[in-house]
Design a protein around this motif. Structure first.
Motif, short mmCIF file in Angstrom:
data_model
loop_
_atom_site.label_atom_id
_atom_site.label_comp_id
_atom_site.label_asym_id
_atom_site.label_seq_id
_atom_site.Cartn_x
_atom_site.Cartn_y
_atom_site.Cartn_z
N SER A 239 -21.90 -22.59 52.48
CA SER A 239 -21.09 -22.36 51.29
C SER A 239 -19.70 -21.82 51.64
N ARG A 359 -31.86 -26.62 51.32
CA ARG A 359 -30.90 -25.59 51.70
C ARG A 359 -30.19 -25.12 50.43
N ARG A 360 -29.49 -24.01 50.54
CA ARG A 360 -28.73 -23.52 49.40
C ARG A 360 -27.78 -24.62 48.93
N THR A 362 -24.64 -26.16 46.75
CA THR A 362 -23.35 -25.73 46.20
C THR A 362 -22.53 -26.94 45.80
N GLY A 461 -33.53 -19.86 43.66
CA GLY A 461 -32.88 -21.10 44.07
C GLY A 461 -32.04 -21.72 42.97
N TYR A 514 -38.31 -26.35 49.23
CA TYR A 514 -37.86 -25.35 50.19
C TYR A 514 -38.67 -25.39 51.48
N SER A 520 -32.18 -23.26 57.07
CA SER A 520 -31.75 -22.54 55.86
C SER A 520 -31.97 -21.05 56.02
N TYR A 522 -33.02 -19.40 53.71
CA TYR A 522 -34.28 -19.17 53.00
C TYR A 522 -35.42 -18.94 53.98
#
Length: 601
Positions: A239, A359-360, A362, A461, A514, A520, A522
């Motif tokens: 990000s 993954r996150r 964005t 998430g 996930y 990640s 996470y």
């Protein structure tokens, strides 16, 4: 069960010494005479609370503990020189919220004049400072006060914390003793340099996005004004990198983005609601006309509610094989290819094989467009090592740079740089190895009177992170209120309750995207393994789960004596005992539960 109780049971057990046991020994040991408390039922005992961190969680804790706990002493310690947590330490180019601004604020303190759909970092920090001043939290906050050590003391049921204070070039350490310790340090506060050979060999300018060398809001432009002839490397595609690349591209001669992992770029979150204002898309900047509309309370309330509903509606996309997941993969891939039309080969290296949101996720406004600019080069390779002049990739390619920017993330293992010691001398780092376990992401067995926000499995998430933070803080406040009201020395979650939550986690995540193979935070920065960053469910699921604490999942130690009703005191209330206050408090509007009148069928 206390050691003393164990001793009494052993002495009266015939199996312990059959020959010595007789009928007279079977009588229970006499209990100490019960003595009424010399206090009224609402003559609340003083409580002392230490909060670590002055970001979103810590500021809220400063508000809520004081709001709901009478006779409380709250101190908020933060190692930084200002309020904001990660929004104070991060000053990198392009820093902005990566979810809609109107969903990234407290539920009780709406801001109507955000400049953009994704607010820039300085505005978020200014928002937090506004909240601090409005709710008179600043006197509670001790800046440049760093936690060094925390230890739970069994005999007194208190937390002893060691603080280093650095003020006016003077450094000193002191101890604070508190009833409750609340950690609001977050999971993204301890940044990492890349684990690459030769990092210290580079003689040019080396920067990590979490430690950008500027003091004032927006001052990064001043720092890069002489970079027009510079060759700059940006390592990463998380990000931070997605914001840095488009922000720096116009200011430099050449920018090279090294990306080892593929990543999804999404459409604008909340785009449907935003579309009612503008078709501009991406990071829309609100006009004065927009802001004027937002000042209409009912209009703003509707806008914000619809936006949060839309952001909350995407949870189903995180379930493997769902129609929403499949649709998102197709739509995002098409969007990414369209935006990379000038350099279509990049899409082959950037569009992942793994599911959306593994993954996150964005939106990365402007990132793909920046990659297509003539002065930007995309290198889909890992950096093998640093040299005095630049970088070497895993295939041996060497390139020199004036500036190298590391967007390489944070330590997300929840292994803290300071010891937190619970019962029996066990540290939290020991307890959380090889991976952390919690109870509802709010507390942990073996650590009485200790609560936290955004700890392991605390983030979400999708949906509003700040709404979940409010529930974490509320949980800690309710626990503290119970301790005070019932005059408990300690409140500690049962080991079996924590294990049951752990079992739920293990059974939930395999059905989610996930758990797919992708690197990640996470998963503590790994491609596969335990999910420690996220709540097992949606944002609204977390809010509901934390709404009503299950006190049956906790063990308690009472202040004095063994009678569980000693907290009833001397049979009076404060008003009657001291003739001070309202004698019919139950008739106040806020005390009365007014039932709605059913409508006619």
């Amino acid at each position: 069960m206390s050691a003393g109780t164990h001793h009494v049971l052993a002495a009266t057990d015939p199996k312990a010494d059959p020959e010595a046991f007789n009928a007279s020994d079977a009588a229970p040991a006499p209990s100490p005479a019960f003595v009424l408390g010399d206090f009224s039922i609402d003559e609340y005992k003083p409580m002392k609370v230490a909060v670590i961190g002055a970001g979103f969680s810590g500021v809220l804790a400063g508000i809520r503990f004081r709001q709901h706990i009478p006779n409380v002493d709250v101190t908020v310690y933060d190692k930084n020189a200002g309020v904001g947590g990660t929004w104070y330490t991060n000053r990198y180019p392009g820093l902005a919220c990566d979810i809609p601004s109107h969903t990234y604020q407290y539920t009780f303190e709406p801001r109507t004049d955000w400049s953009a759909f994704y607010a820039p970092g300085p505005e978020i920090r200014a928002y937090l400072n506004h909240v601090v001043d409005k709710y008179k939290v600043r006197p509670l906050i001790k800046l440049r006060h760093e936690l060094l050590h925390a230890r739970y003391d069994d005999p007194t049921s208190k937390w002893h914390i060691r603080i280093r204070r650095s003020v006016d070039d003077k450094v000193e350490e002191f101890e604070d003793v508190v009833d409750v310790l609340f950690a609001g340090v977050g999971g993204l506060s301890r940044w990492n340099w890349p684990d690459v050979e030769g990092l210290k060999e580079f003689k040019g300018k080396l920067i990590h996005t979490a430690e950008w060398d500027v003091e004032d809001d927006g001052a990064w432009q001043e720092g890069v004004k002489d970079w027009k002839d510079k060759k700059v490397a940006v390592i990463g595609a998380g990000s931070s990198a997605l914001q840095v690349v488009p922000a720096l591209q116009p200011y430099v001669n050449k920018l090279v983005n090294y990306v080892r992992s593929k990543t999804w770029i999404s459409y604008t979150f909340g785009g449907k609601t935003l579309g009612k204002l503008s078709k501009q898309g991406e990071n829309y900047h609100f006009t004065e006309e927009d802001k004027a509309k937002f000042r209409d309370t009912e209009y703003y309330k509707t806008f914000r509610h619809e936006l949060e509903e839309e952001v909350n509606s995407v949870h189903t996309s995180t379930i493997k094989g769902s129609a929403m997941q499949n649709g998102a993969r197709e739509a995002f891939a098409q969007m990414m290819r369209t935006r990379l039309e000038k350099k279509p080969w990049i899409a082959d290296h950037l569009i992942p094989d793994y599911p959306v949101a593994c993954r996150r996720l964005t939106p990365g406004p402007g990132y793909l467009e920046a990659l297509c600019e003539d002065n930007v080069e995309f290198v889909p390779k890992s950096v093998k090592r640093f040299t005095e002049k630049g970088l070497v990739t895993d295939d041996g390619q060497t390139e020199d740079f004036d500036v190298i920017i590391c967007c390489t993330g944070y330590d997300t293992t929840f292994q803290y740089p300071f010891p937190i010691i619970g019962r029996g001398g066990v540290t939290l780092n020991q307890k959380w190895s090889p991976h952390p376990t919690t109870y509802l992401a709010c507390c942990v067995d073996g650590f009485p009177n200790y609560f936290f926000s955004l700890g392991p499995n605390g983030a979400v998430g999708s949906g509003s992170l700040t709404a979940v933070i409010e529930r974490h803080v509320e949980f800690a406040v309710k626990a503290t209120k119970k301790m005070q009201r019932e005059r408990l020395r300690s409140l500690e979650v049962k080991e079996e309750a924590a294990k049951d939550f752990d079992e739920y986690l293990e059974n939930y995540f395999p059905s989610s995207v996930y758990s797919e193979k992708c690197r990640s935070w996470y998963k503590m920065g790994k491609e596969e393994g335990r999910i420690v960053g996220l709540w097992p469910g949606s944002c609204m699921h977390a809010i509901r789960a934390l709404e009503h604490p299950r006190w049956e999942d906790f063990n308690y130690e009472r202040d004095v004596g063994t009678n569980r009703f000693r907290w009833l005191g001397d049979g009076s209330t404060h008003v009657e005992k001291y003739f001070d206050g309202e004698g019919a408090f139950y008739l106040r509007d806020e005390e009365i539960d007014f039932p709605p009148i059913p409508k006619d069928e």
